[in-house]
Scaffold this active site. Structure first.
Site, mmCIF file in Angstrom:
data_model
loop_
_atom_site.group_PDB
_atom_site.id
_atom_site.type_symbol
_atom_site.label_atom_id
_atom_site.label_comp_id
_atom_site.label_asym_id
_atom_site.label_seq_id
_atom_site.Cartn_x
_atom_site.Cartn_y
_atom_site.Cartn_z
ATOM 1 N N HIS A 95 0.847 -1.186 0.000
ATOM 2 C CA HIS A 95 0.000 0.000 0.000
ATOM 3 C C HIS A 95 0.886 1.240 0.000
ATOM 4 O O HIS A 95 1.993 1.220 0.536
ATOM 5 C CB HIS A 95 -0.928 -0.003 1.220
ATOM 6 C CG HIS A 95 -2.002 1.035 1.149
ATOM 7 N ND1 HIS A 95 -1.840 2.313 1.644
ATOM 8 C CD2 HIS A 95 -3.255 0.983 0.620
ATOM 9 C CE1 HIS A 95 -2.948 3.000 1.438
ATOM 10 N NE2 HIS A 95 -3.818 2.226 0.812
ATOM 11 N N ASP A 146 -7.870 -4.888 -0.604
ATOM 12 C CA ASP A 146 -8.315 -5.596 -1.800
ATOM 13 C C ASP A 146 -7.994 -7.092 -1.751
ATOM 14 O O ASP A 146 -8.612 -7.878 -2.468
ATOM 15 C CB ASP A 146 -7.681 -4.993 -3.055
ATOM 16 C CG ASP A 146 -8.127 -3.561 -3.288
ATOM 17 O OD1 ASP A 146 -9.344 -3.328 -3.255
ATOM 18 O OD2 ASP A 146 -7.272 -2.688 -3.477
#
Length: 452
Positions: free
Chosen positions: A330, A389
């Site tokens: 991320h 996700d």
């Protein structure tokens, strides 16, 4: 000249070559001029372009002037999202409380919450004949395009669409938040009917049900769902509702709102941003990656085989040859993504209910092996953790939600955040957002056509 004729295609190829050549920029110039590509500095950190009180995304602590990786934290209007999740535990209306918090900056009491839910139920109803004349009349294979087209069309159904007073914008935002799940569900039913010759099933939303409950009811022919299914989807909406002002779609909301344009245009722009596979479509990529993994690794307990497959992904020898393990890493979070931590727990519970614990264990193994491989390959010392996700697509699959609705669910949640940011932009009446681009071409002398 006929469209798609041999001559037409030849000329189009020629023009494409001109366009491609004209658009090329020497990549070294970005370094020479210290251009913050992607509005990020050389370390990948986002360039500061604004201030917000809506949410805070924390991926590291600063100790003695040094950035130290830490477990990620996400705050909505000052509240830790993990505290909110614990407070919502067992509820199916957590998303409704989250909407209220994001829009109004505080958590509601019982009376305020009751009034708010009643208002949202009123706003859920689409204009008369809108479903037939707009959603079903021009069906699309992509539900994000359905949402975008419907949002722009709703402008025409609004008696006061261009008024950007806070009262009017709040009313418009609340209507759109309430209507997004209905539009997405009806758009999907139309897609199934017109493109796959399946029965057209249109259920009306039911008063008294949460957003999560109604969405499951609208996409299922039998209208049935379990308590756990509704709770899990509700939490999915909560953790996707907001993620700071710098993510692409929310920044788009700020940029477009800063021009003074109407709410429908601003939201449609944000939808266009979220549709991109680099933003809202990442969970679909994770699912496709796992499908590919399962076709290559038959024994999910064979960690050596899993490591070989994942190494191949990093080396661009597998799946889509991108060099990425989707769902890992991320831009802000380091040790962990709080949304992934929350969702992982719900994924485990849902897997137990659905008899898919073996598949859940596969996800855990891939997460662990991927984090280790990526950290070793990058040699940066920065840990690589799963992002939201990684588990969301798996959860949606267990909920029986088709892949066509993965990104629309993201939009159904995130419009709450977009709305809060749009109002924040308008309340503070900032300047139009206009970053600079440096011209690096050459100036040329004009020549008449006969001399070219």
């Amino acid at each position: 000249m006929e469209r798609n004729s041999e001559e037409y295609n030849r000329i189009l190829d020629e023009l494409t070559g001109y366009c491609t050549e004209s658009g090329k920029i020497d990549q070294n110039l970005y370094v020479n001029y210290d251009v913050k590509r992607g509005l990020r500095d050389s370390t990948g950190k986002g360039v500061l372009t604004g201030l917000t009180e809506i949410s805070d995304v924390i991926g590291y602590d600063v100790i003695d002037g040094e950035r130290v990786p830490t477990d990620g934290r996400l705050y909505y209007q000052g509240y830790n999202v993990e505290d909110l999740e614990r407070g919502f535990h067992g509820s199916k209306f957590g998303f409704e409380e989250t909407m209220y918090l994001l829009l109004f900056g505080k958590l509601p009491n019982e009376q305020q919450f009751k009034r708010f839910v009643e208002m949202m139920e009123c706003y859920r109803e689409l204009p008369r004949k809108f479903t037939r004349d707009v959603i079903l009349k021009a069906p699309s294979k992509n539900m994000m395009n359905v949402l975008q087209r419907c949002v722009l069309t709703l402008y025409s159904y609004d008696d006061n669409p261009d008024d950007i007073s806070i009262e009017n914008v709040l009313r418009q935002c609340m209507e759109l938040i309430a209507q997004f799940p209905v539009i997405a569900a009806y758009g999907y039913q139309g897609y199934k009917h017109y493109f796959h010759d399946m029965s057209l099933v249109i259920h009306n939303p039911k008063p008294g049900l949460s957003t999560a409950e109604n969405f499951l009811r609208l996409i299922r022919s039998d209208k049935k769902y379990t308590e756990l299914e509704a709770q899990v989807l509700d939490i999915c909406l909560v953790i996707h509702a907001e993620h700071g002002g710098g993510n692409n779609s929310t920044f788009t909301t700020h940029v477009v709102s800063s021009t003074g344009t109407d709410t429908y245009s601003a939201v449609a722009s944000s939808l266009g941003s979220l549709k991109g596979p680099k933003h809202g479509g990442a969970n679909l990529k994770v699912q496709q990656m796992f499908d590919d993994l399962k076709s290559h690794v038959k024994n999910w307990d064979d960690e050596a085989a899993l490591e070989k497959y994942l190494t191949g992904l990093i080396d661009k020898n597998g799946f889509d040859h991108s060099g990425l393990i989707y769902g890992m890493g991320h831009a802000v979070y380091t040790n962990s993504d709080p949304r992934a931590r929350i969702l992982k727990g719900y994924a485990e519970r849902l897997a137990q209910e659905k008899g898919r614990t073996k598949e859940f264990e596969l996800y855990k193994k891939v997460e662990e092996i991927s984090g280790r491989l990526l950290a070793a390959r990058r040699r940066s010392g920065k840990p690589i953790s799963a992002n939201v996700d990684f588990y969301s697509g798996f959860v949606y699959t267990m909920l029986g939600i088709p892949i066509e609705l993965f990104t629309p669910i993201f939009a159904i949640a995130r419009i709450a955040g977009w709305s809060a940011h749009r109002i924040e932009e308008l309340v503070n009446a900032g300047k139009i957002i206009r970053p600079a681009y440096k011209y690096v071409g050459t100036h040329k002398e004009y020549l008449p056509m006969e001399d070219r």
